[in-house]
Design a protein around this motif. Sequence first.
Motif, PDB file in Angstrom:
ATOM      1  N   LYS A 238       6.309  14.565 -10.208  1.00  0.00           N
ATOM      2  CA  LYS A 238       6.476  14.536 -12.290  1.00  0.00           C
ATOM      3  C   LYS A 238       5.195  15.434 -13.326  1.00  0.00           C
ATOM      4  O   LYS A 238       5.815  16.102 -13.671  1.00  0.00           O
ATOM      5  CB  LYS A 238       7.153  13.236 -12.861  1.00  0.00           C
ATOM      6  N   ARG A 239       4.277  15.258 -12.746  1.00  0.00           N
ATOM      7  CA  ARG A 239       3.120  16.000 -13.399  1.00  0.00           C
ATOM      8  C   ARG A 239       3.506  17.174 -13.545  1.00  0.00           C
ATOM      9  O   ARG A 239       3.462  18.697 -14.214  1.00  0.00           O
ATOM     10  CB  ARG A 239       1.798  15.805 -13.564  1.00  0.00           C
ATOM     11  N   CYS A 240       3.519  17.754 -11.811  1.00  0.00           N
ATOM     12  CA  CYS A 240       3.808  19.330 -11.325  1.00  0.00           C
ATOM     13  C   CYS A 240       4.720  19.880 -12.227  1.00  0.00           C
ATOM     14  O   CYS A 240       4.677  21.183 -11.986  1.00  0.00           O
ATOM     15  CB  CYS A 240       3.243  19.459 -10.161  1.00  0.00           C
ATOM     16  N   TRP A 241       5.906  19.057 -11.730  1.00  0.00           N
ATOM     17  CA  TRP A 241       7.143  19.814 -12.411  1.00  0.00           C
ATOM     18  C   TRP A 241       7.180  20.187 -13.975  1.00  0.00           C
ATOM     19  O   TRP A 241       7.632  21.266 -14.060  1.00  0.00           O
ATOM     20  CB  TRP A 241       8.478  18.749 -11.999  1.00  0.00           C
ATOM     21  N   LYS A 242       6.285  18.866 -14.893  1.00  0.00           N
ATOM     22  CA  LYS A 242       6.708  19.354 -16.083  1.00  0.00           C
ATOM     23  C   LYS A 242       5.549  20.418 -16.236  1.00  0.00           C
ATOM     24  O   LYS A 242       5.791  21.488 -17.001  1.00  0.00           O
ATOM     25  CB  LYS A 242       5.638  18.080 -16.981  1.00  0.00           C
ATOM     26  N   LYS A 243       4.332  20.630 -15.669  1.00  0.00           N
ATOM     27  CA  LYS A 243       3.275  21.691 -15.458  1.00  0.00           C
ATOM     28  C   LYS A 243       3.912  22.962 -14.888  1.00  0.00           C
ATOM     29  O   LYS A 243       4.610  24.442 -15.724  1.00  0.00           O
ATOM     30  CB  LYS A 243       2.621  21.480 -14.809  1.00  0.00           C
ATOM     31  N   LEU A 244       5.005  22.986 -14.825  1.00  0.00           N
ATOM     32  CA  LEU A 244       6.006  24.288 -13.637  1.00  0.00           C
ATOM     33  C   LEU A 244       6.570  24.771 -14.755  1.00  0.00           C
ATOM     34  O   LEU A 244       7.459  25.679 -14.968  1.00  0.00           O
ATOM     35  CB  LEU A 244       6.617  24.109 -12.718  1.00  0.00           C
ATOM     36  N   ILE A 245       7.681  23.915 -15.249  1.00  0.00           N
ATOM     37  CA  ILE A 245       8.890  24.054 -16.174  1.00  0.00           C
ATOM     38  C   ILE A 245       7.977  24.879 -17.652  1.00  0.00           C
ATOM     39  O   ILE A 245       8.306  25.999 -17.962  1.00  0.00           O
ATOM     40  CB  ILE A 245       9.291  22.702 -16.770  1.00  0.00           C
ATOM     41  N   LYS A 246       6.615  23.956 -17.950  1.00  0.00           N
ATOM     42  CA  LYS A 246       6.083  24.824 -19.057  1.00  0.00           C
ATOM     43  C   LYS A 246       5.671  25.835 -19.070  1.00  0.00           C
ATOM     44  O   LYS A 246       5.817  27.204 -19.783  1.00  0.00           O
ATOM     45  CB  LYS A 246       4.803  23.665 -19.383  1.00  0.00           C
ATOM     46  N   LEU A 247       4.977  26.429 -18.041  1.00  0.00           N
ATOM     47  CA  LEU A 247       5.232  27.643 -17.281  1.00  0.00           C
ATOM     48  C   LEU A 247       5.721  28.655 -17.223  1.00  0.00           C
ATOM     49  O   LEU A 247       5.461  29.719 -17.897  1.00  0.00           O
ATOM     50  CB  LEU A 247       3.823  27.689 -16.123  1.00  0.00           C
TER      51      LEU A 247
ATOM     52  N   THR B 220       0.689  -1.270  -0.370  1.00  0.00           N
ATOM     53  CA  THR B 220      -0.269  -0.346  -0.146  1.00  0.00           C
ATOM     54  C   THR B 220       0.790   1.099  -0.208  1.00  0.00           C
ATOM     55  O   THR B 220       0.313   1.968  -1.192  1.00  0.00           O
ATOM     56  CB  THR B 220      -0.884   0.103   1.366  1.00  0.00           C
ATOM     57  N   LEU B 221       2.122   1.072   0.809  1.00  0.00           N
ATOM     58  CA  LEU B 221       2.645   2.451   0.670  1.00  0.00           C
ATOM     59  C   LEU B 221       3.558   2.841  -0.569  1.00  0.00           C
ATOM     60  O   LEU B 221       3.613   4.143  -0.691  1.00  0.00           O
ATOM     61  CB  LEU B 221       3.686   2.319   1.901  1.00  0.00           C
ATOM     62  N   GLN B 222       4.004   1.404  -1.096  1.00  0.00           N
ATOM     63  CA  GLN B 222       4.931   1.713  -2.588  1.00  0.00           C
ATOM     64  C   GLN B 222       4.011   1.832  -3.334  1.00  0.00           C
ATOM     65  O   GLN B 222       3.700   3.136  -4.037  1.00  0.00           O
ATOM     66  CB  GLN B 222       5.302   0.643  -3.365  1.00  0.00           C
ATOM     67  N   THR B 223       2.244   1.772  -3.358  1.00  0.00           N
ATOM     68  CA  THR B 223       1.309   2.042  -4.422  1.00  0.00           C
ATOM     69  C   THR B 223       1.102   3.779  -3.398  1.00  0.00           C
ATOM     70  O   THR B 223       1.430   4.589  -5.211  1.00  0.00           O
ATOM     71  CB  THR B 223      -0.729   1.107  -4.076  1.00  0.00           C
ATOM     72  N   LYS B 224       1.077   4.683  -2.828  1.00  0.00           N
ATOM     73  CA  LYS B 224       0.847   5.846  -2.425  1.00  0.00           C
ATOM     74  C   LYS B 224       2.073   6.676  -3.016  1.00  0.00           C
ATOM     75  O   LYS B 224       2.166   7.716  -3.887  1.00  0.00           O
ATOM     76  CB  LYS B 224       1.148   6.229  -0.846  1.00  0.00           C
ATOM     77  N   LEU B 225       3.048   5.944  -2.843  1.00  0.00           N
ATOM     78  CA  LEU B 225       4.655   6.300  -3.304  1.00  0.00           C
ATOM     79  C   LEU B 225       4.666   6.729  -4.088  1.00  0.00           C
ATOM     80  O   LEU B 225       5.632   7.670  -4.924  1.00  0.00           O
ATOM     81  CB  LEU B 225       5.990   5.709  -2.367  1.00  0.00           C
ATOM     82  N   GLN B 226       4.311   5.940  -5.935  1.00  0.00           N
ATOM     83  CA  GLN B 226       4.850   5.585  -6.763  1.00  0.00           C
ATOM     84  C   GLN B 226       2.987   6.846  -7.589  1.00  0.00           C
ATOM     85  O   GLN B 226       3.824   8.336  -7.902  1.00  0.00           O
ATOM     86  CB  GLN B 226       3.832   4.338  -7.488  1.00  0.00           C
ATOM     87  N   GLN B 227       2.393   7.028  -6.811  1.00  0.00           N
ATOM     88  CA  GLN B 227       1.435   7.743  -7.272  1.00  0.00           C
ATOM     89  C   GLN B 227       2.010   9.625  -6.544  1.00  0.00           C
ATOM     90  O   GLN B 227       1.206  10.096  -7.547  1.00  0.00           O
ATOM     91  CB  GLN B 227      -0.203   7.821  -6.405  1.00  0.00           C
ATOM     92  N   SER B 228       2.407   9.192  -5.882  1.00  0.00           N
ATOM     93  CA  SER B 228       2.519  10.286  -5.129  1.00  0.00           C
ATOM     94  C   SER B 228       4.164  11.135  -6.185  1.00  0.00           C
ATOM     95  O   SER B 228       4.001  11.913  -6.785  1.00  0.00           O
ATOM     96  CB  SER B 228       3.508  10.730  -4.459  1.00  0.00           C
TER      97      SER B 228
END
Length: 173
Positions: free
Chosen positions: A62-71, A49-57
């Motif tokens: 990564k998604r937010c970082w890409k969004k920041l770089i694009k902005l 469960t913890l590994q799944t949550k870690l992977q999701q976070s």
Amino acid sequence: VWDDGEKFEDFKPPSPPDLKSIVVNPATGETLAQREERLNNAARTQMQTLQTKLQQSEDERKRCWKKLIKLKADMEAQGGRRRIDPAQLSLIQLPPLRSSQAAAMPSEAPATNGPTFNQTSAESAANSAATAATRYHYGLSESKYSAARVRERKSRDGTVKPVSMPKKDKDGL
């Protein structure tokens, strides 16, 4: 052999108990081996469960970082960072720092400079009465070390009058 002639057999430790036969919970009849297996399974499930949550976070990061770089790239394409003019800086309204009471204060609060070191006692008393009324009206702190009280004791040259006069020793120093 002891002094009195009595002889004892050498000590032999007992054989280890069978883990499958020791009952640790009489209410359920769970043995030590069953308990160990149950706890290991629960730990494995929790780890997954913890590994799944870690992977999701991590995916979210990564998604937010890409969004920041694009902005950032979009902002630089529009002219990059702009320097704020000091005249515009005074127009920016800052949020209140400490309490909601400070936010309720109008920006045109009566300005009182507080007593200066060269004021007469009558001027000082009149000035402190006005500032006390101002503090009461706007709900400011009554602490002698609050920012408002320090501002009242501050003179034009930047020195701050002490809250109480320094104590003198027996020689008057």
